[in-house]
Design a protein around this motif. Structure first.
Motif, PDB file in Angstrom:
ATOM      1  N   MET A   1       0.975  -1.326  -0.479  1.00  0.00           N
ATOM      2  CA  MET A   1       0.303  -0.062   0.247  1.00  0.00           C
ATOM      3  C   MET A   1       1.126   1.008  -0.055  1.00  0.00           C
ATOM      4  SD  MET A   1      -3.336   2.013   1.292  1.00  0.00           S
ATOM      5  CE  MET A   1      -4.250   0.863   0.954  1.00  0.00           C
ATOM      6  N   VAL A   2       0.879   2.117  -1.407  1.00  0.00           N
ATOM      7  CA  VAL A   2       1.424   3.501  -1.070  1.00  0.00           C
ATOM      8  C   VAL A   2       0.447   4.322  -0.119  1.00  0.00           C
ATOM      9  CG1 VAL A   2       2.208   4.810  -2.453  1.00  0.00           C
ATOM     10  CG2 VAL A   2       2.177   2.771  -2.969  1.00  0.00           C
ATOM     11  N   SER A   3       1.566   5.099   0.779  1.00  0.00           N
ATOM     12  CA  SER A   3       1.066   6.275   1.574  1.00  0.00           C
ATOM     13  C   SER A   3       1.343   7.249   1.326  1.00  0.00           C
ATOM     14  CB  SER A   3       0.763   5.638   3.137  1.00  0.00           C
ATOM     15  OG  SER A   3       2.392   5.560   2.895  1.00  0.00           O
ATOM     16  N   VAL A   4       1.999   7.367   0.160  1.00  0.00           N
ATOM     17  CA  VAL A   4       2.380   8.745  -0.430  1.00  0.00           C
ATOM     18  C   VAL A   4       2.002   9.443  -1.874  1.00  0.00           C
ATOM     19  CG1 VAL A   4       4.977   9.184   0.438  1.00  0.00           C
ATOM     20  CG2 VAL A   4       4.429   8.042  -1.341  1.00  0.00           C
ATOM     21  N   ASP A   5       1.711  10.046  -2.172  1.00  0.00           N
ATOM     22  CA  ASP A   5       1.591  10.826  -3.607  1.00  0.00           C
ATOM     23  C   ASP A   5       2.366  11.050  -4.721  1.00  0.00           C
ATOM     24  OD1 ASP A   5      -0.347  11.034  -5.871  1.00  0.00           O
ATOM     25  OD2 ASP A   5      -1.772  12.827  -5.051  1.00  0.00           O
TER      26      ASP A   5
END
Length: 164
Positions: A1-5
């Motif tokens: 899961m990527v939390s940075v945009d």
């Protein structure tokens, strides 16, 4: 899961080979990144990073090692010596030269991460996310400024807090 945009990042690509620079740009655009700056060499990269116009703040540098004029390692050393906030910018070095001694030289110059060629969208995305989600603290001392060179945190042993 990527939390940075990552789509909001302004990324500087530093590469003297127009074909590889185009490849990196295409990969980043395919990942949704639209704010891209490009430099043909280390000198041009320093001009961009040290420009007085702070509206073009760079969030990440993707830099080739072997370039005409100023190579990537020297460029990293000079970025880390800038008097502006750009000296702390995360840097990912991309190169076909992946020997351990070269990786250590890049680390000692102040790169945050290292990516061997050939690259893929997945490998570049992985490095970007790693660097941005898990930033290493910046340290200064002994003529060095850059990310903490200790990749792995290990507990210290002994009463003097040194590894034994």
């Amino acid at each position: 899961m990527v939390s940075v945009d990552i789509t909001q990042f302004n990324i500087l690509i530093v590469e003297d080979n127009v074909h590889f620079r185009t490849l990196i740009r295409s990969i980043l655009q395919a990942l949704g990144i639209t704010k891209l700056e490009e430099a043909r060499d280390g000198i041009e990269a320093l001009e961009i990073l040290d420009a007085p116009d702070k509206s073009k703040r760079v969030d990440l540098v993707v830099l080739d090692w072997k370039m005409e004029g100023m190579d990537g390692v020297e460029c990293v050393r000079q970025i880390r010596q800038l008097e502006s906030e750009s000296r702390s910018v995360p840097i990912i070095m991309v190169t076909g030269y992946t020997e351990t001694s070269l990786r250590e030289e890049a680390r000692d110059a102040g790169v945050n991460d290292f990516l061997g060629k050939p690259i893929s969208a997945q490998s570049l995305l992985g490095r970007i996310v790693s660097v941005m989600e898990n930033p290493r603290p910046m340290v200064e001392g002994g003529g060095y400024f850059g990310p903490d060179r200790r990749i792995k945190a290990e507990p210290f042993k002994g009463s003097n807090q040194r590894k034994s």
